[in-house]
Design an enzyme around this catalytic site. Sequence first.
Site, short mmCIF file in Angstrom:
data_model
loop_
_atom_site.label_atom_id
_atom_site.label_comp_id
_atom_site.label_asym_id
_atom_site.label_seq_id
_atom_site.Cartn_x
_atom_site.Cartn_y
_atom_site.Cartn_z
N LYS A 79 -10.91 6.43 -19.30
CA LYS A 79 -9.65 5.72 -19.55
C LYS A 79 -9.93 4.58 -20.53
CE LYS A 79 -5.94 3.53 -16.81
NZ LYS A 79 -5.52 3.15 -15.43
N SER A 154 -1.10 4.98 -13.92
CA SER A 154 -1.23 4.69 -15.32
C SER A 154 -2.32 5.48 -16.04
CB SER A 154 -1.53 3.19 -15.49
OG SER A 154 -2.77 2.88 -14.88
N SER A 178 -3.14 4.45 -9.56
CA SER A 178 -3.18 5.03 -10.90
C SER A 178 -4.17 6.16 -11.12
CB SER A 178 -3.46 3.94 -11.93
OG SER A 178 -2.29 3.21 -12.15
N1 GLN Z 1 1.61 2.06 -10.74
C1 GLN Z 1 1.03 0.85 -10.22
C2 GLN Z 1 1.44 -0.32 -11.08
O1 GLN Z 1 2.26 -0.12 -11.88
C3 GLN Z 1 -0.45 1.01 -10.12
C4 GLN Z 1 -1.15 0.75 -11.38
C5 GLN Z 1 -2.61 1.02 -11.27
O2 GLN Z 1 -3.09 1.51 -10.27
N2 GLN Z 1 -3.33 0.63 -12.30
O3 GLN Z 1 0.97 -1.40 -10.93
#
Ligand code: GLN
Length: 469
Positions: A79, A154, A178
């Site tokens: 990532k 994400s 994410s």
């Molecule tokens: N979807 C969650 C957020 O928007 C988790 C993001 C993540 O785990 N980086 O914060």
Amino acid sequence: MTLPDSKLTFTADRELFASGSARVADRAAEFLQRIDQYSDLNAFISVSEHAFGSLASDSDERYTSGLQRPLEGLAIALKDNISFKGLRLTCASRILETFEPVFNATVVERLLNSGALIIGKTNMDEFAMGSSSEHSYFGPVKNPLDPQRVPGGSSGGSAVAVAARMCHVALGSDTGGSVRQPAAFCGVVGFKPSYGRISRYGLVAFASSLDQIGIFARSVDDAALVFDVIKGHDPMDSTSVATDTRQSTTQRKGYRVGFLSDEFIDGCDESVRSAYALFREHLISRGAEVSDVSLPNKQTWIPTYFILATAEASSNLARYDGVRYGVRADDTSSDMITATRTAGFGKEVQRRIMLGTYVLSSGYYDAYYKKAQQTRRLIAEAYAEVFNKVDFIAMPTAPTTAFQRGEITDPVQMWLSDLYTVSANIAGIPAISLPFGTDSSGLPIGMQLQGAMFSDEDLLQFSGKLISA
Ligand code: GLN
């Protein structure tokens, strides 16, 4: 596309490499060709030359002479919030568009020392904030099963890279789901370890007390192999745990798994609810001892997460000021920093910085931040109590399957798609999403297992048995 056979794993390739029936160099070239062929999915921000040429042929030579290291020839994507010297590190943000990292993350050092080939950096929601991978400066990532749909977020690019077989394995980061949620949306395995098991040195901080690097793989065995290499204490990360506290002890048979009541999964799609019921049957058929448990404070999970995550983000992202990193607004007026941050950050990131600053401000600290710290403890305690009775808790990974791009425009609605994932980060416990069936349109469903703090190896071992034939 229809997804390639899930049996095409690194564990399988490793045998082919060792017996001489496949070559690392050819496999790396095949992955690079697929990255190119499916570039419309927008899974990668940068592709590495690193996997070409001498490194891949070195791996082949090592296999020939029997000197292969544990991950020899593993093609892995990172990532784009994990530092790898030699490729820019953008966090999918304009503010870091040109940023060249000057050191390798600890995970990267460990991967390289074990023979892995880093194939590229994957697309994501800007600064890992989001659940759909639509919010990237480099454009949205698309779900390989249906390009009109999101891959989840994400870490959407990493999920797509593994699902569409552009690499063997990919790393993501999981602050509130994410890794697990995009794994569920793309039909692959997504593992988030206990807090502290994998060094965060070289992972760009979003919410430091919740962030963990996690692994996307086509099988639990592949995820476990990579975890074995990258886990463990790192003097460069003071929150990494000092010892590998709980190694998989004995090959236990009778694992106890807790299931939650119907009410708990109320808001889920019908397909997800029926998959949950089937998952229970499946576990019983694999010899698990299943019982009902309850986690009483579910309604506090999302508020607790979004207060803590935004508070920490507002502080962590203060460093992007146009002076020390990346892009600087061409503004000679008195406020270069404001101009840089206004132009450099996307909407969602700005929203979170403002929210986080608000909950930390002196008049509101007690009402929001301090309360969230208190509910955090209650959430962890509720889990600890349940883990006195069962080894794992099963729940859906996400309330829905992959939604359409552009379908969710209300930010709070988007945040709700993290309902079942944030609590593992709040409590610091390990959790895994396993592909389990599809909905009526053939979109994958993910089922999640969560374990007690530091039960990572047991969780992987149990999960491996569950989805193996
Ligand atoms: N979807 C969650 C957020 O928007 C988790 C993001 C993540 O785990 N980086 O914060």
